[in-house]
Design a protein around this motif. Structure first.
Motif, mmCIF file in Angstrom:
data_model
loop_
_atom_site.group_PDB
_atom_site.id
_atom_site.type_symbol
_atom_site.label_atom_id
_atom_site.label_comp_id
_atom_site.label_asym_id
_atom_site.label_seq_id
_atom_site.Cartn_x
_atom_site.Cartn_y
_atom_site.Cartn_z
ATOM 1 N N TYR A 62 0.812 -1.216 0.000
ATOM 2 C CA TYR A 62 0.000 0.000 0.000
ATOM 3 C C TYR A 62 0.851 1.274 0.000
ATOM 4 O O TYR A 62 0.315 2.365 -0.082
ATOM 5 N N LYS A 65 0.437 3.902 -2.731
ATOM 6 C CA LYS A 65 -0.922 4.433 -2.706
ATOM 7 C C LYS A 65 -1.080 5.457 -1.586
ATOM 8 O O LYS A 65 -1.651 6.530 -1.766
ATOM 9 N N LYS A 68 0.600 8.665 -2.317
ATOM 10 C CA LYS A 68 -0.179 9.526 -3.217
ATOM 11 C C LYS A 68 -1.340 10.167 -2.487
ATOM 12 O O LYS A 68 -1.568 11.372 -2.587
ATOM 13 N N LYS A 71 -1.096 13.136 0.085
ATOM 14 C CA LYS A 71 -0.841 14.473 -0.453
ATOM 15 C C LYS A 71 -2.110 15.137 -0.959
ATOM 16 O O LYS A 71 -2.122 16.328 -1.237
ATOM 17 N N TYR A 105 -4.944 -0.712 3.530
ATOM 18 C CA TYR A 105 -5.249 0.703 3.389
ATOM 19 C C TYR A 105 -6.401 0.863 2.410
ATOM 20 O O TYR A 105 -6.503 0.151 1.425
ATOM 21 N N CYS A 106 -7.283 1.769 2.697
ATOM 22 C CA CYS A 106 -8.395 2.063 1.801
ATOM 23 C C CYS A 106 -8.612 3.561 1.796
ATOM 24 O O CYS A 106 -8.451 4.216 2.833
ATOM 25 N N GLN A 107 -8.970 4.093 0.647
ATOM 26 C CA GLN A 107 -9.289 5.522 0.596
ATOM 27 C C GLN A 107 -10.381 5.824 1.606
ATOM 28 O O GLN A 107 -11.326 5.068 1.750
ATOM 29 N N ASN A 110 -7.461 7.934 4.982
ATOM 30 C CA ASN A 110 -6.579 9.095 5.009
ATOM 31 C C ASN A 110 -7.315 10.339 5.515
ATOM 32 O O ASN A 110 -6.738 11.172 6.200
#
Lengths: 571, 205
Positions: A62, A65, A68, A71, A105-107, A110
């Protein structure tokens, strides 16, 4: 070794204090909030930090990902302290993706963790290491303790279930929305916005104030916060769709214009709107630390609430029970109070008559005891007492049945009788012991009075148990699917049993004292006090029962599907 | 349910892994700007006009979430789409090897829809070619295999953006001409059928 802080152990009063600190003082951005969150997770031992340290330098699939995504968080408040936050965020997310392999990890993660990182940055006292540790464990707390991790599992089954649940509920509560929920671009729009809210815990589209408020609710242990907040969101959407100057959108471009209009509305009174829905879903004392709607004295809130009530009245065919419950809540409360008063009066009368009966019976028993041999007389007396107790119980049950107008099935009666028998066996044992004591002390009359009272007390306890069982049976018949409510009942019953046990213990202790002193007058006074206490406790228990009945009716339609699917997974 | 719902001439849908530049491409197409957008979780809609030979068309562009886990939820975004732009990042090998899951989604789209495979972030290569992880040939081969068109673009510099847009417009016009012919044929066929039906009925009576 590993200390976990269990928030459930905190009493409601403490929760209320915490909540007051967070919301009433200094508005929504109170700094105490972060201390409180921290207190929720006492994970600060050194060895736990070592876990984090060891995970930070693990690289996994992950990594790129996360790099990215961390940020890309453009929330206005984060821009100011951006670089340091991004670094911390990356490290925390990377460590957590190695730590919790179920999610990775998953959107969306974050957004949540950037909110948490920001919270501690804002506090200013902590080094970045300390912040990262805390955010890491707080994130873990959210995922594991409050089961949010189910939203992020590989194929997101819970997420799609939650969305369909929200869609069903929304089309029930907001009939105007129905055509837009199930077809065309509207469906895609709803789908997108609700998914966004769920997966980011409302920390993406909403201002900081709202996101923190919802996190507070989750940390405070309010069940189904995310689902109820989503329904509050639907109410906002409905208002924006049908009550603004713009016509309802007809194609995707108009929908995206509508979307940007909606986002600008998120600034206003959204936390208050959530509270309205929480009040609707949890109408009674279930969440006692929660402020009432009156706490928010803005006119807009009162208007929204009134409007919601009207809407539900306008669709009486489908939601009759809900509407009746919500609308005539006050009336029902009054009626229940009256009923309770009547019941209490009846009970008092019954108790008086009982005591008279007991006195007579005991007189007879004394005679019998003198006439017959001790061992035989004990048994016979016990049998007599048993029969009398049964008779009394039956009478009382009949009275109560009449008062409450409850329809009871034969099965229930059978169960009751079984329970009665069980209780009576217990009583027999107690009485045997007492009789032995009586013989030793040769103070038969005094002790018999005590016995009378004890029997009365036990009878009352039996009745309470029976009532509880009756309620449980009825509930089970009525609402087999409502696991939550049953659990609550069970918990309450446990509490009640505890109270009863306490009462019994108190009585026994007092009786021992009485034996030592052998002062009749004091005994009588104390016994009277005990009876008063028990009457009070009975009142309380009955109130609880009534609340629960209401609660059941109220929740029947709201929660049926929801309970089946989500109760285990969501908080 | 919504019969009043207006439909655009063409629905274009953007697919691809997260952070390959879908939203950036939409911004470049519709606003002509280049900026670093927030991540897309659901879907966002925008529109762009296309000046055809005879008339002006309006296309709607659907931008979707790239996160793999949202796939199962977002497959119904593809309904009624007439054009799919499938994107990969030429500096990210993973985004290229994952492409098949987007081609699988094409079963939900219109029958006559056309697919364009797009390699993004060409501007990064122009500075140092070391960054390139997917060669031009690989991209072309993939597009051939999947029976689709192919472009390498840069949303930052605008390289090949205009060409891409014109291709989309051309293909749409060709498709719609075919459809018109088909439509006429269908209509003729229907008239004949209805005529024969009527005759049969008369015979029966």
């Amino acid at each position: 070794m590993q200390k976990k802080f269990d928030f459930d152990l905190l009493s409601d009063t403490i929760k209320k204090e915490l909540f007051d600190k967070i919301i009433k003082e200094e508005g929504f951005l109170h700094k105490n909030r972060f201390q409180i969150w921290l207190e929720l997770t006492i994970y600060q031992q050194d060895f736990m930090n070592e876990i984090y340290e060891s995970l930070v330098y693990c690289k996994n699939e992950y990594a790129s990902k996360i790099q990215k995504d961390s940020k890309r968080n453009e929330k206005e408040i984060i821009l100011e302290t951006k670089t340091s936050i991004i670094r911390s965020l990356e490290r925390v997310l990377l460590a957590y993706s190695s730590y919790n392999e179920q999610i990775g990890y998953c959107q969306g993660l974050n957004y949540i963790s950037s909110l948490l990182v920001f919270s501690y940055m804002e506090k200013g006292n902590l080094s970045t290491d300390q912040i990262e540790h805390r955010v890491f464990w707080l994130l873990d707390f959210l995922m594991q303790k409050y089961s949010l991790q189910n939203l992020y599992h590989q194929k997101l089954p819970l997420l799609s279930e939650s969305i369909t649940f929200i869609r069903d509920q929304a089309s029930k509560y907001f009939p105007q929305l129905r055509p837009y929920l199930n077809d065309g671009v509207g469906q895609v729009f709803f789908h997108g916005i609700i998914m966004d809210c769920l997966i980011t815990c409302f920390s993406h589209l909403f201002p900081l104030k709202t996101s923190l408020f919802i996190l507070d609710l989750i940390f405070l242990g309010v069940p189904n916060t995310l689902l109820i907040s989503s329904l509050a969101l639907c109410s906002l959407i409905q208002e924006e769709l049908f009550e603004s100057d713009f016509p309802p959108p007809k194609n995707e471009i108009q929908w995206s214009q509508f979307n940007s209009r909606l986002l600008s509305k998120f600034k206003f009174f959204f936390p208050e709107r959530i509270i309205i829905f929480l009040r609707i879903f949890y109408p009674d004392s279930q969440i006692s630390f929660f402020p009432s709607i009156d706490f928010f004295r803005t006119d807009t809130i009162q208007l929204i609430f009134a409007k919601l009530m009207q809407e539900q009245v306008q669709t009486p065919n489908k939601n009759q029970n809900q509407n009746q419950n919500q609308k005539s809540k006050i009336k029902i409360q009054k009626e229940n109070q009256n009923q309770k008063q009547n019941q209490n009066q009846n009970k008092k009368q019954n108790q008086k008559s009982k005591s008279n009966q007991n006195q007579k019976q005991n007189q007879i028993k004394n005679k019998n005891q003198n006439q017959k041999s001790k061992s035989k007389s004990k048994i016979e007396n016990q049998n007599q007492i048993e029969i009398e107790i049964q008779n009394q119980n039956q009478k009382q049950n009949q009275n109560q049945k009449q008062n409450q107008n409850q329809k009871q099935n034969q099965k229930q009666n059978q169960i009751e009788i079984e329970i009665q028998n069980q209780n009576q066996i217990e009583n027999q044992n107690q009485i045997q012991n007492q009789n032995q004591n009586q013989n030793q002390n040769q103070n038969e009359n005094q002790n018999q009075n005590q016995k009378q009272n004890q029997i009365e007390n036990q009878n009352q306890n039996q009745i309470q148990n029976q009532n509880q069982n009756q309620n449980q049976n009825q509930n089970q018949n009525q609402n087999q699917n409502q696991n939550q409510n049953q659990n609550q009942n069970q918990n309450q019953n446990k509490n009640q049993n505890q109270n009863q046990n306490q009462n019994q213990n108190q009585i026994q202790n007092q009786i021992q004292n009485q034996k030592q002193k052998q002062n009749q007058i004091e005994n009588q006074n104390q016994i009277e006090n005990q009876n008063e206490n028990q009457i009070n406790s009975e009142k309380k228990n009955h109130k609880k029962h009534h609340k629960h009945h209401k609660h059941h009716k109220h929740h029947k339609k709201h929660h049926k599907k929801h309970h089946k699917k989500h109760e285990k997974n969501l908080n | 349910m919504n019969e009043e719902e207006e439909k655009y001439d063409l629905k274009i849908i953007l697919l691809g892994s997260s952070k390959v530049g879908k939203t950036t491409l939409v911004n470049r197409l519709t606003q002509g700007t280049f900026e670093n957008p927030e991540q897309t979780t659901g879907a966002t809609f925008s529109k762009k006009k296309y000046q055809g030979e005879l008339q002006e068309y309006t296309f709607s562009i659907w931008d979707t979430a790239g996160e793999e886990r949202f796939d199962s939820l977002s497959s119904f975004y593809c309904r009624n789409s007439g054009c799919e732009l499938i994107l990969y990042d030429i500096t990210d090998r993973n985004s290229f090897t994952n492409l098949d899951r987007f081609f699988d989604k094409l079963q939900y789209t219109n029958e006559d829809s056309f697919v364009i495979l797009i390699g993004t972030k060409l501007d990064l290569i122009e500075e140092t070619s070391k960054l390139r992880k997917v060669t031009l040939e690989e991209g072309k081969k993939k597009a051939n295999d999947k029976n689709s068109y192919f472009f390498e673009i840069s949303s930052k510099t605008g390289h090949n953006i205009q060409e891409l847009w014109e291709t989309v417009g051309d293909l749409f016009e060709k498709n719609s001409q075919k459809n018109e012919i088909k439509h006429r044929q269908d209509n003729n066929h229907f008239q004949i059928n209805s005529f024969t039906n009527n005759q049969k009925k008369k015979n029966c009576c």
